[in-house]
Design a protein around this motif. Structure first.
Motif, PDB file in Angstrom:
ATOM      1  N   ASP A  11       0.722  -1.304   0.018  1.00 33.26           N
ATOM      2  CA  ASP A  11      -0.128   0.265   0.111  1.00 33.26           C
ATOM      3  C   ASP A  11       0.809   1.214  -0.086  1.00 33.26           C
ATOM      4  OD1 ASP A  11      -2.236   1.309   0.108  1.00 33.26           O
ATOM      5  OD2 ASP A  11      -2.729   1.180   1.968  1.00 33.26           O
ATOM      6  N   LYS A  12       0.846   2.127  -0.914  1.00 36.92           N
ATOM      7  CA  LYS A  12       1.359   3.477  -0.873  1.00 36.92           C
ATOM      8  C   LYS A  12       1.431   4.252   0.296  1.00 36.92           C
ATOM      9  CE  LYS A  12       2.059   7.749  -3.686  1.00 36.92           C
ATOM     10  NZ  LYS A  12       1.386   8.461  -4.655  1.00 36.92           N
ATOM     11  N   THR A  13       2.616   4.749   1.018  1.00 40.78           N
ATOM     12  CA  THR A  13       2.733   5.153   2.124  1.00 40.78           C
ATOM     13  C   THR A  13       2.363   6.870   1.773  1.00 40.78           C
ATOM     14  OG1 THR A  13       4.627   3.879   2.787  1.00 40.78           O
ATOM     15  CG2 THR A  13       4.226   6.130   3.895  1.00 40.78           C
ATOM     16  N   LEU A  14       1.325   7.350   2.338  1.00 41.68           N
ATOM     17  CA  LEU A  14       0.708   8.588   2.158  1.00 41.68           C
ATOM     18  C   LEU A  14       1.311   9.682   3.143  1.00 41.68           C
ATOM     19  CD1 LEU A  14      -2.918   7.459   1.319  1.00 41.68           C
ATOM     20  CD2 LEU A  14      -1.017   8.004  -0.539  1.00 41.68           C
ATOM     21  N   ALA A  15       1.566   9.234   4.359  1.00 41.86           N
ATOM     22  CA  ALA A  15       1.823  10.252   5.423  1.00 41.86           C
ATOM     23  C   ALA A  15       2.478   9.694   6.727  1.00 41.86           C
ATOM     24  CB  ALA A  15       0.674  11.320   5.841  1.00 41.86           C
ATOM     25  N   THR A  16       2.832  10.356   7.490  1.00 46.16           N
ATOM     26  CA  THR A  16       3.263  10.055   8.806  1.00 46.16           C
ATOM     27  C   THR A  16       2.589  10.614   9.942  1.00 46.16           C
ATOM     28  OG1 THR A  16       5.011  11.350   9.125  1.00 46.16           O
ATOM     29  CG2 THR A  16       5.451   8.921   7.923  1.00 46.16           C
ATOM     30  N   ILE A  17       2.533  10.124  10.965  1.00 44.92           N
ATOM     31  CA  ILE A  17       2.146  10.784  12.483  1.00 44.92           C
ATOM     32  C   ILE A  17       2.904  10.319  13.445  1.00 44.92           C
ATOM     33  CG2 ILE A  17       0.426   9.182  13.019  1.00 44.92           C
ATOM     34  CD1 ILE A  17      -1.291  11.331  14.385  1.00 44.92           C
ATOM     35  N   THR A  18       3.500  11.294  14.280  1.00 46.73           N
ATOM     36  CA  THR A  18       4.345  10.989  15.499  1.00 46.73           C
ATOM     37  C   THR A  18       3.717  11.345  16.743  1.00 46.73           C
ATOM     38  OG1 THR A  18       5.442  13.113  14.952  1.00 46.73           O
ATOM     39  CG2 THR A  18       6.476  11.429  14.204  1.00 46.73           C
ATOM     40  N   TYR A  19       4.041  10.826  17.965  1.00 52.30           N
ATOM     41  CA  TYR A  19       3.634  10.766  19.068  1.00 52.30           C
ATOM     42  C   TYR A  19       4.792  10.755  20.195  1.00 52.30           C
ATOM     43  CZ  TYR A  19      -0.787   8.891  16.694  1.00 52.30           C
ATOM     44  OH  TYR A  19      -1.634   8.483  15.935  1.00 52.30           O
ATOM     45  N   LYS A  20       4.358  11.432  21.198  1.00 51.98           N
ATOM     46  CA  LYS A  20       5.233  11.200  22.446  1.00 51.98           C
ATOM     47  C   LYS A  20       4.782  10.226  23.268  1.00 51.98           C
ATOM     48  CE  LYS A  20       5.225  13.993  26.295  1.00 51.98           C
ATOM     49  NZ  LYS A  20       5.600  14.975  26.862  1.00 51.98           N
ATOM     50  N   LYS A  62     -19.969  12.676  22.193  1.00 53.70           N
ATOM     51  CA  LYS A  62     -20.417  13.979  21.318  1.00 53.70           C
ATOM     52  C   LYS A  62     -19.347  14.886  21.630  1.00 53.70           C
ATOM     53  CE  LYS A  62     -25.330  13.033  20.564  1.00 53.70           C
ATOM     54  NZ  LYS A  62     -26.723  13.754  20.851  1.00 53.70           N
ATOM     55  N   GLU A  63     -18.511  14.365  22.773  1.00 49.87           N
ATOM     56  CA  GLU A  63     -17.350  15.614  23.002  1.00 49.87           C
ATOM     57  C   GLU A  63     -16.324  15.785  22.120  1.00 49.87           C
ATOM     58  OE1 GLU A  63     -14.608  15.964  27.274  1.00 49.87           O
ATOM     59  OE2 GLU A  63     -15.832  14.496  26.938  1.00 49.87           O
ATOM     60  N   THR A  64     -16.018  16.975  21.987  1.00 50.82           N
ATOM     61  CA  THR A  64     -14.856  17.491  20.943  1.00 50.82           C
ATOM     62  C   THR A  64     -13.738  18.332  21.756  1.00 50.82           C
ATOM     63  OG1 THR A  64     -16.114  19.299  20.078  1.00 50.82           O
ATOM     64  CG2 THR A  64     -16.452  16.910  19.243  1.00 50.82           C
ATOM     65  N   LYS A  65     -12.550  18.093  21.182  1.00 55.12           N
ATOM     66  CA  LYS A  65     -11.749  19.483  21.599  1.00 55.12           C
ATOM     67  C   LYS A  65     -10.423  19.301  20.439  1.00 55.12           C
ATOM     68  CE  LYS A  65      -7.928  16.250  23.756  1.00 55.12           C
ATOM     69  NZ  LYS A  65      -7.164  16.314  25.169  1.00 55.12           N
ATOM     70  N   LEU A  66      -9.941  20.608  20.556  1.00 50.93           N
ATOM     71  CA  LEU A  66      -9.025  20.854  19.458  1.00 50.93           C
ATOM     72  C   LEU A  66      -7.459  20.394  19.816  1.00 50.93           C
ATOM     73  CD1 LEU A  66      -9.559  24.498  18.334  1.00 50.93           C
ATOM     74  CD2 LEU A  66     -10.007  22.741  17.184  1.00 50.93           C
ATOM     75  N   ILE A  67      -6.899  19.804  18.928  1.00 53.34           N
ATOM     76  CA  ILE A  67      -5.520  19.284  19.121  1.00 53.34           C
ATOM     77  C   ILE A  67      -4.657  19.629  17.951  1.00 53.34           C
ATOM     78  CG2 ILE A  67      -4.203  17.157  19.348  1.00 53.34           C
ATOM     79  CD1 ILE A  67      -6.287  15.714  20.733  1.00 53.34           C
ATOM     80  N   ALA A  68      -3.898  20.586  18.043  1.00 56.63           N
ATOM     81  CA  ALA A  68      -2.965  21.270  16.927  1.00 56.63           C
ATOM     82  C   ALA A  68      -3.875  21.594  16.077  1.00 56.63           C
ATOM     83  CB  ALA A  68      -2.038  20.319  16.498  1.00 56.63           C
ATOM     84  N   ASP A 112       0.713  11.393  22.971  1.00 49.01           N
ATOM     85  CA  ASP A 112       0.500  12.890  22.593  1.00 49.01           C
ATOM     86  C   ASP A 112       1.019  13.022  21.082  1.00 49.01           C
ATOM     87  OD1 ASP A 112      -0.611  13.939  25.404  1.00 49.01           O
ATOM     88  OD2 ASP A 112       1.285  13.232  26.159  1.00 49.01           O
ATOM     89  N   PHE A 113      -0.137  13.912  20.505  1.00 49.88           N
ATOM     90  CA  PHE A 113       0.332  14.407  19.270  1.00 49.88           C
ATOM     91  C   PHE A 113       1.571  15.201  19.380  1.00 49.88           C
ATOM     92  CE2 PHE A 113      -0.082  17.293  15.850  1.00 49.88           C
ATOM     93  CZ  PHE A 113      -0.238  16.504  14.779  1.00 49.88           C
ATOM     94  N   ILE A 114       2.356  14.930  18.192  1.00 55.67           N
ATOM     95  CA  ILE A 114       3.646  15.884  17.989  1.00 55.67           C
ATOM     96  C   ILE A 114       3.345  16.259  16.481  1.00 55.67           C
ATOM     97  CG2 ILE A 114       6.110  15.978  17.482  1.00 55.67           C
ATOM     98  CD1 ILE A 114       6.457  13.820  19.401  1.00 55.67           C
ATOM     99  N   SER A 115       3.185  15.557  15.649  1.00 55.07           N
ATOM    100  CA  SER A 115       3.298  16.250  14.061  1.00 55.07           C
ATOM    101  C   SER A 115       2.516  15.327  13.492  1.00 55.07           C
ATOM    102  CB  SER A 115       4.531  16.531  13.503  1.00 55.07           C
ATOM    103  OG  SER A 115       5.295  15.337  13.528  1.00 55.07           O
ATOM    104  N   PHE A 116       1.895  15.697  12.122  1.00 53.23           N
ATOM    105  CA  PHE A 116       1.327  14.884  10.963  1.00 53.23           C
ATOM    106  C   PHE A 116       2.037  15.338   9.859  1.00 53.23           C
ATOM    107  CE2 PHE A 116      -1.581  14.465   7.189  1.00 53.23           C
ATOM    108  CZ  PHE A 116      -2.001  13.136   7.246  1.00 53.23           C
ATOM    109  N   GLU A 117       2.769  14.566   8.990  1.00 53.45           N
ATOM    110  CA  GLU A 117       3.253  15.179   7.625  1.00 53.45           C
ATOM    111  C   GLU A 117       3.018  14.372   6.683  1.00 53.45           C
ATOM    112  OE1 GLU A 117       7.674  16.468   8.438  1.00 53.45           O
ATOM    113  OE2 GLU A 117       7.235  15.643  10.223  1.00 53.45           O
ATOM    114  N   LYS A 118       2.953  14.782   5.427  1.00 57.12           N
ATOM    115  CA  LYS A 118       2.594  13.891   4.058  1.00 57.12           C
ATOM    116  C   LYS A 118       4.163  13.540   3.865  1.00 57.12           C
ATOM    117  CE  LYS A 118      -1.293  16.684   2.168  1.00 57.12           C
ATOM    118  NZ  LYS A 118      -1.833  17.349   1.166  1.00 57.12           N
TER     119      LYS A 118
END
Length: 315
Positions: free
Chosen positions: A23-32, A140-146, A199-205
């Protein structure tokens, strides 16, 4: 012991091919990752960066810190070769850090309901397990992360009560560790005891620049005529597409435990056997020039207490 080595050698040579579609690699996400590994020292939490390579129907989870260490070791070797005029006679591999990193990687083939664990003992070994999916309750609870609007979900999974915050606008049903099966990408997750947090660090294509960063290829230490052999897990990272490593052997958890037992009893003999199965010696791990050299490896001998794995038995 010799008899055991020969039986293990048969496992090493038994290279398997797998029918899982790449499957083609589309993106990466990094966490702490913050994980209380020793419950007797709850304040002694050493963070680790983890990374997930994302495809449309697949995911690959590994330690980003381990990738960075492999790059540092390789660059040190390249520098030593450069300083010896491209004709090295001795190489020192020094791992000065005593911080433990995660050594097991996960492959997820969500469409096919397939899940593989990979561990490297000079050779790559794969264990196929059932793809367990958390049974989430989406709130139904939401919050902003980055700047991402994320929705809360909860589940009992692998011995822990999990809370996950996922972004439904991201077309990936993946997340850290074994957490998946939500209609979006998991940006944050933690258990109710706060013993494990992602914990979210970054999302990159996945761009050429990102690939160069992950490979650690700045070409600053390239020596003409010396072809470096990839160290650690860098040779199987899914820069272009997510697929199982072609030269891996599929074995059972029991067989892998036997390999580790042999390694712990006689590390030097074990690694020589593993490398011989691939037609290698310590010199060929470093270059393919045909020139023999002395390789000295140094790893700090530090013991860690690990009594609290992420996955716990259900009570």
């Amino acid at each position: 012991m010799k008899k055991l080595y020969f039986s293990l050698l048969a496992v090493v040579i038994s290279v398997n091919s797998f029918a899982q579609k790449a499957d083609k690699t589309l993106a990466t996400i990094t966490y702490k990752l913050s994980h209380v590994k020793d419950t007797t020292q709850r304040d002694n939490v050493i963070p680790e960066e983890m990374i997930v390579f994302l495809g449309k129907n697949t995911a690959y989870y590994t330690s980003y810190d381990r990738i960075k260490r492999d790059i540092q070791v390789r660059k040190s070797i390249e520098e030593q070769i450069k300083n010896q005029g491209g004709q090295p006679t001795s190489i020192s591999i020094n791992r000065t850090s005593t911080t433990p990193v995660t050594n097991v990687d996960f492959y997820f083939f969500l469409k096919d309901n397939k899940f593989f664990e990979k561990e490297n003992l000079i050779n790559d070994y794969l264990i196929e397990n059932p793809l367990d999916k958390p049974n989430w309750t989406i709130t139904k609870e939401t919050k902003l992360i980055a700047d991402m609007k994320c929705t809360k979900a909860t589940a009992r999974f692998k011995g822990r009560n999990w809370t996950a915050w996922f972004n439904p606008d991201m077309p990936f049903q993946a997340g850290p560790w074994k957490l998946n099966n939500l209609p979006g990408l998991i940006a944050e997750a933690y258990d109710d005891k706060n013993e494990v947090r992602f914990d979210f660090i970054s999302f990159e294509k996945m761009t050429p620049e990102k690939i160069a960063e992950l490979k650690g290829t700045d070409n600053s230490n390239v020596v003409p005529g010396v072809k470096m052999v990839a160290l650690g897990n860098s040779s199987t990272l899914p820069f272009e597409e997510i697929k199982l490593p072609e030269n891996a052997s599929q074995i059972s958890a029991k067989e892998l435990a036997r390999l580790k037992e042999a390694r712990d009893k006689d590390p030097q003999g074990f690694y020589k056997t593993q490398m011989a199965a691939r037609g290698m010696d310590m010199g060929s791990m470093i270059t393919t020039t045909g020139r023999r050299m002395t390789v000295a490896a140094s790893v700090p001998a530090v013991k860690f207490t690990f009594n609290n794995p992420i996955e716990l038995p259900e009570k």
